[in-house]
Design a protein around this motif. Structure first.
Motif, short mmCIF file in Angstrom:
data_model
loop_
_atom_site.label_atom_id
_atom_site.label_comp_id
_atom_site.label_asym_id
_atom_site.label_seq_id
_atom_site.Cartn_x
_atom_site.Cartn_y
_atom_site.Cartn_z
N PHE A 47 0.54 -1.19 0.06
CA PHE A 47 0.05 -0.19 0.43
C PHE A 47 0.69 1.03 0.05
O PHE A 47 1.72 1.33 0.99
CB PHE A 47 -0.60 -0.04 1.42
N ARG A 48 0.70 2.18 -0.88
CA ARG A 48 1.36 3.48 -0.96
C ARG A 48 0.37 4.50 -0.90
O ARG A 48 -0.59 4.14 -1.39
CB ARG A 48 2.23 3.30 -2.15
N ALA A 49 0.76 5.94 -0.18
CA ALA A 49 0.36 6.92 -0.51
C ALA A 49 0.82 7.94 -0.35
O ALA A 49 2.21 8.06 -0.21
CB ALA A 49 -0.62 7.19 0.99
N LYS A 50 0.68 9.14 -1.23
CA LYS A 50 1.70 10.29 -1.23
C LYS A 50 0.77 11.20 -1.06
O LYS A 50 -0.53 10.97 -2.45
CB LYS A 50 2.49 9.44 -2.38
N SER A 51 1.33 12.46 -0.64
CA SER A 51 0.37 13.33 -0.75
C SER A 51 1.52 14.69 -1.28
O SER A 51 2.50 14.66 -0.61
CB SER A 51 -0.56 13.50 0.33
N ASP A 52 1.12 16.08 -2.31
CA ASP A 52 1.50 17.19 -1.87
C ASP A 52 0.65 18.56 -1.03
O ASP A 52 -0.35 18.01 -2.43
CB ASP A 52 2.23 17.08 -3.30
N LEU A 53 1.52 19.09 -0.96
CA LEU A 53 0.68 20.54 -1.30
C LEU A 53 1.48 22.02 -0.86
O LEU A 53 2.43 21.76 -0.47
CB LEU A 53 0.20 20.72 0.79
N THR A 54 1.06 22.66 -1.64
CA THR A 54 2.03 23.84 -2.00
C THR A 54 0.71 25.03 -1.12
O THR A 54 -0.66 24.98 -1.54
CB THR A 54 2.35 23.93 -3.49
N TYR A 55 1.53 25.53 -0.26
CA TYR A 55 0.39 26.71 0.11
C TYR A 55 0.95 28.27 -0.32
O TYR A 55 2.38 28.10 0.31
CB TYR A 55 -0.34 27.06 1.25
N LYS A 56 0.42 29.58 0.18
CA LYS A 56 1.32 30.54 -0.59
C LYS A 56 0.34 31.57 0.50
O LYS A 56 -0.40 32.62 0.22
CB LYS A 56 1.38 31.38 -2.12
N PRO A 57 0.75 31.43 2.23
CA PRO A 57 0.49 32.61 2.85
C PRO A 57 0.87 33.80 2.63
O PRO A 57 -0.38 34.34 3.17
CB PRO A 57 1.31 31.45 3.77
N PHE A 58 1.76 34.37 2.22
CA PHE A 58 1.86 35.71 1.91
C PHE A 58 2.20 35.61 0.34
O PHE A 58 2.47 34.48 -0.04
CB PHE A 58 2.71 35.85 2.99
N LYS A 59 2.66 37.12 -0.26
CA LYS A 59 3.00 37.20 -1.27
C LYS A 59 3.99 36.70 -1.81
O LYS A 59 4.56 35.68 -2.95
CB LYS A 59 2.78 38.47 -1.28
N LYS A 60 5.70 37.02 -0.97
CA LYS A 60 6.12 36.15 -1.61
C LYS A 60 6.95 34.65 -0.95
O LYS A 60 8.05 34.90 -0.30
CB LYS A 60 7.54 37.06 -1.32
N TRP A 61 6.22 34.34 0.18
CA TRP A 61 6.01 33.10 0.32
C TRP A 61 6.37 32.13 -0.57
O TRP A 61 4.29 32.24 -0.13
CB TRP A 61 5.47 33.16 2.09
N VAL A 62 6.90 30.79 -0.29
CA VAL A 62 5.82 29.34 -0.59
C VAL A 62 5.79 28.49 0.20
O VAL A 62 7.24 28.25 0.52
CB VAL A 62 6.06 29.70 -1.41
N TYR A 63 5.21 27.79 1.01
CA TYR A 63 5.42 26.83 1.56
C TYR A 63 4.90 25.35 0.85
O TYR A 63 3.46 24.92 0.44
CB TYR A 63 4.51 26.69 3.01
#
Length: 122
Positions: A47-63
């Motif tokens: 069993f395999r699971a993979k998740s990707d999350l991209t979030y831009k909390p502020f204009k010049k920051w990316v998580y």
């Protein structure tokens, strides 16, 4: 002549592009789940699971977070169970060179966790 033409395709001239889709999106998420079972002399379960999350909390920051999980069982005995989480924090990713922070979290033997933090510039 043909060699010069082929060589010109290998060298990008004035190429402009965004680094990734996170430069323009405020939120993006992906999730994939896969499994495999095989019966017979030796039963196999993967069993395999993979998740990707991209979030831009502020204009010049990316998580960004990328997590993966795998569980393997052979003959009804657990063979492997791994969890890996990669976390990235980018500052000004639109620039050619920008700083970033990488955090790796993975459980190792006996259930203890290892946490590595790296600072870099790309």
């Amino acid at each position: 002549m043909i060699k010069a033409l082929l060589f010109s395709f290998l060298i990008p001239f004035g190429l402009c592009a965004q680094i990734s889709e996170s430069d323009t999106l405020d939120f993006k998420g992906n999730l994939s789940l896969t499994g495999f079972y095989q019966g017979g002399n030796v039963e196999t379960l993967i069993f395999r699971a993979k998740s990707d999350l991209t979030y831009k909390p502020f204009k010049k920051w990316v998580y960004k977070n990328t997590s993966s999980y795998i569980y393997q069982e052979f003959g009804k005995e657990k063979a492997d169970e791994d969890i890996l989480s990669l976390n990235f924090l980018y500052f000004n990713p639109e620039r050619k060179f920008y700083p970033l922070v990488l955090v790796f979290l993975a459980p190792i033997l006996e259930g203890k966790s290892i946490l590595d933090i790296y600072l870099a510039a790309v």
